[in-house]
Write a protein that holds these residues in place. Structure first.
Motif, PDB file in Angstrom:
ATOM      1  N   GLU A 181      58.018  18.104  48.580  1.00 37.31           N
ATOM      2  CA  GLU A 181      57.477  19.409  48.166  1.00 37.31           C
ATOM      3  C   GLU A 181      56.529  19.947  49.241  1.00 37.31           C
ATOM      4  O   GLU A 181      56.584  21.132  49.593  1.00 37.31           O
ATOM      5  N   ARG A 199      56.517  19.095  52.468  1.00 32.71           N
ATOM      6  CA  ARG A 199      57.285  19.391  53.680  1.00 32.71           C
ATOM      7  C   ARG A 199      57.992  20.744  53.571  1.00 32.71           C
ATOM      8  O   ARG A 199      57.982  21.543  54.517  1.00 32.71           O
ATOM      9  N   GLU A 200      58.594  21.005  52.414  1.00 32.12           N
ATOM     10  CA  GLU A 200      59.302  22.277  52.236  1.00 32.12           C
ATOM     11  C   GLU A 200      58.337  23.458  52.310  1.00 32.12           C
ATOM     12  O   GLU A 200      58.682  24.515  52.842  1.00 32.12           O
ATOM     13  N   ARG A 238      58.430  26.392  54.999  1.00 29.66           N
ATOM     14  CA  ARG A 238      58.457  27.796  54.554  1.00 29.66           C
ATOM     15  C   ARG A 238      57.378  28.612  55.266  1.00 29.66           C
ATOM     16  O   ARG A 238      57.620  29.724  55.727  1.00 29.66           O
TER      17      ARG A 238
END
Length: 591
Positions: A444, A446-447, A451
């Protein structure tokens, strides 16, 4: 002369997370291990000895029944799929297995993984179809054999259970296994027995134990013969300090005999450790070795057993390592232990994140889980997070690699203080005692970082766009020109240079309005008014002309090399057309 003996069969308990594995064992041994585990999920392999006398009592076996095995040694393996490696070890170590399946949920991904492990290891197994008490309308009859409690259910409930059993039979058939409810099986060598049961109410537990004993007695007796005088061999479950004892090892002894005074070899953080046993402690029957309870001191132990061992110099022993009693060729034994530890299934890369865990098995599990998600690992170590780990992370150039994931292992106090320093603010530490949650937290994070990075990059990069001047929409010819346009493709933003189809620079798009409101973005299909500083409509540009956003060469390189998959089709087409115009005169422009 060596003496032959029948040892306790090792039973491996496998299945999907939260399908009731530990609850089943809790019911058998009368303990509460499940409640003490983080998230009620078993995080380490534990061992429980169920003596034959207890099994006789619980299963209703007659006193005169000819049973020559001394009981069952259960290994309770972790439930989440991240522990695939450990479950594989459990399957390989065990002679027989129980595959736990929630009768109401059926087969899940981890159930299928466990089946594959058992198939690969050629381990015979029984299916415990748990949570029968959760079937709507089920009338509970605590600790009764299945057939007795089943007979007391109404027809509707019996019908629901039969349907669920045959759903399991059908799924197993699809996977290449013949199976049937245990009381209908005629040949246990050809059919897998399904035992409906409940770890909460105890219903069906007597039947499960009876089937396990029957299978072990009939098919495993020869393979359970060991040489009592042979040197002990085992696997270290846990390394921990016990009050009054010092550092100890919890281990599964799966072959031979181990005695007080024996020299042993075991893997340590810096290589093989040789030491001498000071004391052996055996948990009282029906007790889980991982529970802090009273042990009885013994002079020797014969496989199979879960035991606690006391010896000097155990501080650096690695959980999950092999343990051997040293008899015969000392160097050969040491070489075998070193070789086994070096074959840990961890794939490392030149770049990537760091991981730490308290055992080799947990480290392998983390590695496997991350590898399946294409996350590269640069370092993998057993032990607490140290200053050296943090200093090494700080040298990483890629921010997404300044990460350490640690499972069930300490972050040293000086490291916690170190991380408060602004110099190390960009280092991310993910710590916890449930592996899949730690991994989910990392993914979570890392994403979110990706983003944010993409958003920053998109804001900095001039995006491709293609527009056409609309007829009857010229509001001012120059100074600046104000005209209506249609967005033919891409993403149009203000303050960008515009180019004609012949490659001429036209001017700068200053402002954009949609229905009288100023806007900062316009996408394909929109019709808006724009002000263009530089040209005069009727001279440099005309109604009907198609114009492109003028993109610097370095931005085109970034777009084509790194961001193409992140922009929509119309933007890709506008970029391609723009680059083609540029490359008419300079074929390698933007490449």
């Amino acid at each position: 002369m060596a003496k032959d003996n029948i040892r306790t069969p090792i039973v491996c308990v496998l299945g999907h997370v939260d399908h009731g594995k530990t609850s089943l064992l809790d019911k058998i041994r009368g303990s509460k291990v499940c409640a003490s585990e983080a998230g009620s999920i078993t995080q380490h392999i534990g061992a429980t000895l169920i003596p034959i006398e207890s099994i006789r009592k619980m299963s209703g076996l007659k006193k005169d029944a000819d049973i020559n095995i001394p009981g069952l040694l259960f290994i309770d393996t972790p439930g989440h799929r991240a522990f695939t490696t450990l479950r594989a070890r459990g399957g390989a170590l065990a002679e027989i297995a129980i595959l736990v399946v929630d009768i109401n949920e059926g087969f899940k991904q981890q159930t299928l993984e466990a089946l594959q492990i058992l198939r690969n290891c050629k381990t015979p197994f029984v299916i415990a179809a748990t949570k029968v008490d959760k079937i709507p309308g089920w009338r509970v009859h605590p600790d009764e054999p299945f057939q007795k409690t089943y007979a007391k259910q109404n027809e509707r409930v019996q019908g629901i259970l039969e349907t669920k059993i045959y759903e399991l039979v059908g799924k197993l058939s699809d996977l290449g296994f013949n199976s049937e409810r245990y009381d209908r099986v005629r040949d246990f060598a050809r059919n897998i027995a399904i035992v409906p049961s409940s770890g909460i109410t105890g219903e069906g537990i007597p039947d499960l134990l009876m089937v396990m004993i029957g299978l072990a007695q009939r098919y495993l007796t020869e393979s359970l013969r060991i040489t009592v005088d042979g040197p002990g061999q085992g696997t270290v479950l846990e390394v921990k300090e016990e009050r009054g004892l010092g550092m100890t090892l919890d281990l599964i002894l799966y072959d031979g005999t181990i005695k007080v005074g024996d020299e042993i070899a075991v893997a340590g953080a810096s290589g093989c450790i040789e030491t001498k046993i000071r004391s052996l402690l055996k948990p009282r029957p029906m007790k889980e070795i991982l529970i802090e309870d009273r042990f009885e001191r013994v002079k020797s132990v014969t496989a199979a057993a879960g035991i606690k061992l006391v010896a000097p110099n155990l501080d650096d022993v690695i959980a999950g390592s092999p343990l051997r009693v040293i008899k015969g060729d000392r160097q050969k034994i040491i070489d075998e232990i070193d070789a086994e530890m070096q074959t840990a299934n961890i794939k490392l890369s030149n770049l990537g994140i760091s991981i730490k865990a308290d055992t080799i098995g947990a480290l392998e599990a983390l590695s496997k889980e991350l590898e399946s998600k294409e996350i590269e690992i640069m370092r993998a170590d057993v032990g607490p997070v140290s200053r050296h780990d943090i200093i090494e992370l700080e040298t990483m150039k890629e921010p997404l690699h300044k990460v350490i994931i640690c499972f069930n292992t300490d972050i040293l106090n000086d490291v916690s203080e170190m991380l408060k320093d602004s110099r190390y603010a960009d280092i991310a530490v993910f710590s916890g005692n449930i592996i899949y949650r730690v991994i989910d937290d990392y993914i979570e994070w890392r994403e979110e970082q990706i983003r944010k990075r993409d958003a920053q990059q998109f804001e900095a990069i001039i995006m491709p766009a293609k527009i056409q001047l609309l007829p009857n929409c010229v509001f001012r010819q120059s100074g600046p020109a104000v005209v209506g346009v249609r967005i033919l493709g891409g993403l149009l933003r203000p303050k960008v240079a515009l180019m004609a189809m012949d490659g001429r620079s036209i001017g700068t798009l200053k402002m954009m309005q949609n229905k009288g409101e100023t806007v900062t973005e316009a996408t394909e299909g929109m019709e808006i008014a724009v002000s263009i500083d530089g040209p005069t409509i009727g001279r440099q540009i005309n109604v009907g002309d198609v114009l492109y956003v003028e993109i610097p060469e370095r931005h085109v390189k970034v777009l084509e090399a790194e961001m193409l998959s992140h922009i929509n089709i119309s933007s890709q087409e506008a970029l391609s057309e723009y680059a083609l115009i540029r490359r008419k005169e300079h074929p390698f422009w933007g490449k």
